[in-house]
Design an enzyme around this catalytic site. Structure first.
Site, PDB file in Angstrom:
ATOM      1  N   ARG A 148       0.859  -1.186   0.000  1.00 19.30           N
ATOM      2  CA  ARG A 148       0.000   0.000   0.000  1.00 19.30           C
ATOM      3  C   ARG A 148       0.893   1.233   0.000  1.00 19.30           C
ATOM      4  O   ARG A 148       1.855   1.303   0.771  1.00 19.30           O
ATOM      5  CB  ARG A 148      -0.881  -0.016   1.258  1.00 19.30           C
ATOM      6  CG  ARG A 148      -1.861   1.122   1.320  1.00 19.30           C
ATOM      7  CD  ARG A 148      -2.642   1.138   2.630  1.00 19.30           C
ATOM      8  NE  ARG A 148      -2.045   2.057   3.576  1.00 19.30           N
ATOM      9  CZ  ARG A 148      -2.731   2.672   4.549  1.00 19.30           C
ATOM     10  NH1 ARG A 148      -4.022   2.453   4.687  1.00 19.30           N
ATOM     11  NH2 ARG A 148      -2.131   3.487   5.370  1.00 19.30           N
ATOM     12  N   TYR A 160      -3.052  11.520   6.376  1.00 22.67           N
ATOM     13  CA  TYR A 160      -3.419  10.183   6.811  1.00 22.67           C
ATOM     14  C   TYR A 160      -2.461   9.136   6.230  1.00 22.67           C
ATOM     15  O   TYR A 160      -2.167   9.156   5.032  1.00 22.67           O
ATOM     16  CB  TYR A 160      -4.858   9.822   6.371  1.00 22.67           C
ATOM     17  CG  TYR A 160      -5.033   8.340   6.377  1.00 22.67           C
ATOM     18  CD1 TYR A 160      -5.182   7.660   7.585  1.00 22.67           C
ATOM     19  CD2 TYR A 160      -4.914   7.587   5.215  1.00 22.67           C
ATOM     20  CE1 TYR A 160      -5.237   6.286   7.623  1.00 22.67           C
ATOM     21  CE2 TYR A 160      -4.973   6.205   5.243  1.00 22.67           C
ATOM     22  CZ  TYR A 160      -5.128   5.560   6.456  1.00 22.67           C
ATOM     23  OH  TYR A 160      -5.151   4.189   6.495  1.00 22.67           O
ATOM     24  N   ASP A 219      -5.147   4.050  -0.263  1.00 21.57           N
ATOM     25  CA  ASP A 219      -6.318   4.279   0.596  1.00 21.57           C
ATOM     26  C   ASP A 219      -6.673   5.763   0.592  1.00 21.57           C
ATOM     27  O   ASP A 219      -5.866   6.607   0.994  1.00 21.57           O
ATOM     28  CB  ASP A 219      -5.952   3.828   2.022  1.00 21.57           C
ATOM     29  CG  ASP A 219      -7.144   3.811   2.965  1.00 21.57           C
ATOM     30  OD1 ASP A 219      -8.201   4.359   2.616  1.00 21.57           O
ATOM     31  OD2 ASP A 219      -6.999   3.257   4.077  1.00 21.57           O
ATOM     32  N   HIS A 221      -9.311   6.939   2.273  1.00 18.57           N
ATOM     33  CA  HIS A 221      -9.860   7.176   3.616  1.00 18.57           C
ATOM     34  C   HIS A 221     -11.139   8.009   3.618  1.00 18.57           C
ATOM     35  O   HIS A 221     -11.292   8.933   4.421  1.00 18.57           O
ATOM     36  CB  HIS A 221      -8.781   7.811   4.511  1.00 18.57           C
ATOM     37  CG  HIS A 221      -8.653   7.137   5.833  1.00 18.57           C
ATOM     38  ND1 HIS A 221      -8.792   7.789   7.022  1.00 18.57           N
ATOM     39  CD2 HIS A 221      -8.399   5.855   6.165  1.00 18.57           C
ATOM     40  CE1 HIS A 221      -8.618   6.948   8.021  1.00 18.57           C
ATOM     41  NE2 HIS A 221      -8.376   5.758   7.538  1.00 18.57           N
ATOM     42  N   GLU A 245      -8.926   2.256  -2.190  1.00 22.50           N
ATOM     43  CA  GLU A 245      -9.749   1.936  -1.009  1.00 22.50           C
ATOM     44  C   GLU A 245     -10.529   3.147  -0.507  1.00 22.50           C
ATOM     45  O   GLU A 245     -10.010   4.265  -0.499  1.00 22.50           O
ATOM     46  CB  GLU A 245      -8.771   1.450   0.074  1.00 22.50           C
ATOM     47  CG  GLU A 245      -9.411   1.142   1.404  1.00 22.50           C
ATOM     48  CD  GLU A 245      -8.369   0.673   2.415  1.00 22.50           C
ATOM     49  OE1 GLU A 245      -7.285   0.204   2.003  1.00 22.50           O
ATOM     50  OE2 GLU A 245      -8.631   0.797   3.618  1.00 22.50           O
ATOM     51  N   GLU A 271     -14.037  -0.984   5.935  1.00 24.91           N
ATOM     52  CA  GLU A 271     -13.427  -1.172   7.253  1.00 24.91           C
ATOM     53  C   GLU A 271     -14.277  -0.579   8.377  1.00 24.91           C
ATOM     54  O   GLU A 271     -14.145  -1.009   9.521  1.00 24.91           O
ATOM     55  CB  GLU A 271     -12.001  -0.616   7.288  1.00 24.91           C
ATOM     56  CG  GLU A 271     -11.929   0.887   7.146  1.00 24.91           C
ATOM     57  CD  GLU A 271     -10.512   1.405   7.011  1.00 24.91           C
ATOM     58  OE1 GLU A 271      -9.697   0.752   6.336  1.00 24.91           O
ATOM     59  OE2 GLU A 271     -10.212   2.463   7.589  1.00 24.91           O
ATOM     60  N   ARG A 292     -13.925  -5.097   2.959  1.00 28.01           N
ATOM     61  CA  ARG A 292     -12.784  -4.752   3.815  1.00 28.01           C
ATOM     62  C   ARG A 292     -13.042  -4.908   5.311  1.00 28.01           C
ATOM     63  O   ARG A 292     -12.259  -4.427   6.130  1.00 28.01           O
ATOM     64  CB  ARG A 292     -12.449  -3.266   3.573  1.00 28.01           C
ATOM     65  CG  ARG A 292     -11.723  -2.967   2.322  1.00 28.01           C
ATOM     66  CD  ARG A 292     -10.266  -3.257   2.446  1.00 28.01           C
ATOM     67  NE  ARG A 292      -9.560  -2.344   3.335  1.00 28.01           N
ATOM     68  CZ  ARG A 292      -8.572  -2.703   4.146  1.00 28.01           C
ATOM     69  NH1 ARG A 292      -8.200  -3.943   4.221  1.00 28.01           N
ATOM     70  NH2 ARG A 292      -7.973  -1.804   4.893  1.00 28.01           N
ATOM     71  N   GLU A 348      -4.474  -7.366   4.662  1.00 31.10           N
ATOM     72  CA  GLU A 348      -3.644  -6.259   5.160  1.00 31.10           C
ATOM     73  C   GLU A 348      -2.838  -6.759   6.358  1.00 31.10           C
ATOM     74  O   GLU A 348      -3.361  -7.436   7.247  1.00 31.10           O
ATOM     75  CB  GLU A 348      -4.542  -5.097   5.588  1.00 31.10           C
ATOM     76  CG  GLU A 348      -3.767  -3.882   6.082  1.00 31.10           C
ATOM     77  CD  GLU A 348      -4.690  -2.718   6.458  1.00 31.10           C
ATOM     78  OE1 GLU A 348      -5.886  -2.947   6.711  1.00 31.10           O
ATOM     79  OE2 GLU A 348      -4.191  -1.577   6.503  1.00 31.10           O
ATOM     80  N   TRP A 411     -11.742  12.382   8.178  1.00 33.86           N
ATOM     81  CA  TRP A 411     -10.318  12.094   8.376  1.00 33.86           C
ATOM     82  C   TRP A 411      -9.909  10.847   7.618  1.00 33.86           C
ATOM     83  O   TRP A 411     -10.591   9.864   7.602  1.00 33.86           O
ATOM     84  CB  TRP A 411     -10.019  11.869   9.877  1.00 33.86           C
ATOM     85  CG  TRP A 411      -8.596  11.431  10.041  1.00 33.86           C
ATOM     86  CD1 TRP A 411      -7.467  12.170   9.829  1.00 33.86           C
ATOM     87  CD2 TRP A 411      -8.138  10.126  10.433  1.00 33.86           C
ATOM     88  NE1 TRP A 411      -6.333  11.424  10.053  1.00 33.86           N
ATOM     89  CE2 TRP A 411      -6.722  10.155  10.424  1.00 33.86           C
ATOM     90  CE3 TRP A 411      -8.779   8.935  10.768  1.00 33.86           C
ATOM     91  CZ2 TRP A 411      -5.927   9.052  10.738  1.00 33.86           C
ATOM     92  CZ3 TRP A 411      -8.012   7.841  11.091  1.00 33.86           C
ATOM     93  CH2 TRP A 411      -6.602   7.889  11.082  1.00 33.86           C
TER      94      TRP A 411
END
Ligand code: GCO
Ligand code: MG
Length: 411
Positions: A148, A160, A219, A221, A245, A271, A292, A348, A411
């Site tokens: 990643r 992030y 990612d 986020h 992601e 996630e 995820r 991951e 975030w």
């Protein structure tokens, strides 16, 4: 006897906070479950201690599905990360006990091994290109075969997922920075246009330096609108990502319809989801390529297996969430599932710190880029209670993001 005699919540902070449930049966068999919810740990600890443990005593530890439904439907107030993490911990601990009683590694109860190991991806990041490339080299040296990639953005102090540390046991990357002695969350400044301009150039530089074969992930986020996400997906198409992601905020799964229509870059999400029901639109409309969820936040092995089986009907694969805020117990549960599930995609893997490894002793191994849960019976994780006691809980928060005008952003 497999009657549950007692259960205990263990809160420990070997480098970061973990909440673990230990269930003991009348014959002395013990099982462990992960209940860690990063930045909101004590909510789950109290939920377990005050509302769940009193219900467990005297139940047959073998009846995992019934206990799951009893805690889920019986509460009436169902779903949500706190409830689902608490149920997850009970569920994992009961699978651990069942596999120990059967004297088998847990994956054998899920149908046995479908592969020799689970392809893992590591985390590389850098504040600039040079640092990012060094971090990728460190990941390759550590044995990762998929990586990643997160990079700093010119003009932004902190972004992030960007750390200057290498993914070794001595200097583990910490995704959430949840451990902090400060009273208030750290504030990061976010600039979407700068991000959309910069990320494709960094990923291009990585392809140029490391070649076409290396699977790369990124990612976002949850920070983009559907149009911005479509722009990013398109601009990354030439670099053949393994996945992009969490492009849009999680509340509206239909946002991904627009993204899907405009880019062929593979998408992963989930996630922060905690129920198979959250995935209904995402999966049945084939809006994502990878689900995820983490076993710790999605009701444990019982519920994550249902999600994976549901996804498999639509050709969607798994990519379970494995940052360091999932404890070694939760990660072990992932590895048993990864080994057994036919529609496994990738796992991951952020390496836990040495302090964490002293508290949680695991049987899993990482060889040639693949993770394996090992052959120890149960989940394969032992907790050192004495070591756990040496690391008292430390309050901490995830960072908060604000735009240049001061307004709060995802975030
Ligand atoms: C990931 C995640 C994490 C989260 C963290 C929050 O893909 O690993 O995005 O880095 O930010 O789990 O607690
Ligand atoms: Mg993520």
């Amino acid at each position: 006897m497999t009657i549950i005699k007692s259960a205990e919540v263990i809160v420990t902070s070997p480098g970061r906070n973990f909440v673990t449930l230990q269930i003991t049966t009348e014959d002395g068999t013990t099982g462990l479950g992960d209940a860690t919810l990063n930045g909101r740990e004590l909510a789950v600890a109290v939920y377990l201690a005050d509302h769940v443990i009193p219900l467990l005593k005297g139940r047959d530890a073998m009846n995992i599905e019934d206990t799951w439904q009893y805690l889920y439907r019986g509460a009436y107030w169902r779903r949500g990360p706190v409830t689902m993490a608490a149920i997850a911990a009970v569920d994992m601990a009961l699978w651990d006990i069942k596999a120990k009683v059967a004297e088998l590694p847990m994956y054998q109860l899920l149908g046995g091994q479908s592969r020799t190991g689970a392809l893992a991806y590591g985390h590389a990041s850098g504040r600039d290109t040079e640092e990012l490339h060094d971090s990728i080299r460190a990941n390759l040296e550590a044995g990762f075969k998929a990586i990643r990639v997160q990079s700093g953005i010119p003009g932004a102090d902190s972004v992030y997922g960007v750390h200057s540390n290498a993914p070794t046991a001595d200097a583990p990357a910490t995704p959430a920075g949840a451990r902090a002695s400060r009273v208030l969350p750290e504030v990061e400044t976010w600039d979407t246009r700068a991000y959309l301009r910069h990320v494709p150039t960094e990923i291009e530089s990585v392809r140029h330096e490391f070649g076409a074969e290396l699977p790369l992930l990124h990612d976002a986020h949850h920070r983009l609108t559907p149009r911005e996400a479509a722009q990013l997906g398109r601009s990354l198409e030439p670099f053949d990502l393994f996945w992009l992601e969490d492009v849009t905020p999680i509340e509206d799964p239909t946002a991904l319809r627009y993204v899907r229509e405009h880019t062929t870059t593979p998408l992963a999400i989930g996630e922060v989801l905690n129920s198979v029901h959250d995935y209904q639109t995402l999966v049945t409309e084939r809006l994502v390529d990878y689900v995820r969820s983490a076993v710790t936040h999605t009701g444990g092995i019982t519920h994550l297996k249902k999600l994976a089986d549901f996804a498999s009907i639509y050709g969607v694969r798994t990519g379970f969430h494995g940052p360091t805020d999932v404890s070694p117990v939760g990660q072990a549960a992932h590895l048993h599932l990864d080994l057994a599930l036919h529609n496994f995609g990738i796992q991951e893997y952020m390496i836990h710190s040495e302090a964490t490894a002293e508290v949680f002793e695991t049987s899993f191994r990482f060889e040639d880029g693949l993770l394996h849960p090992g052959e120890r019976i149960g989940l394969g994780v032992e907790i050192d209670r004495e070591a756990a006691r040496r690391h008292a809980y430390e309050p901490g928060y995830l960072p908060v993001a604000r735009l240049h005008d001061g307004s709060v952003h995802d975030w």
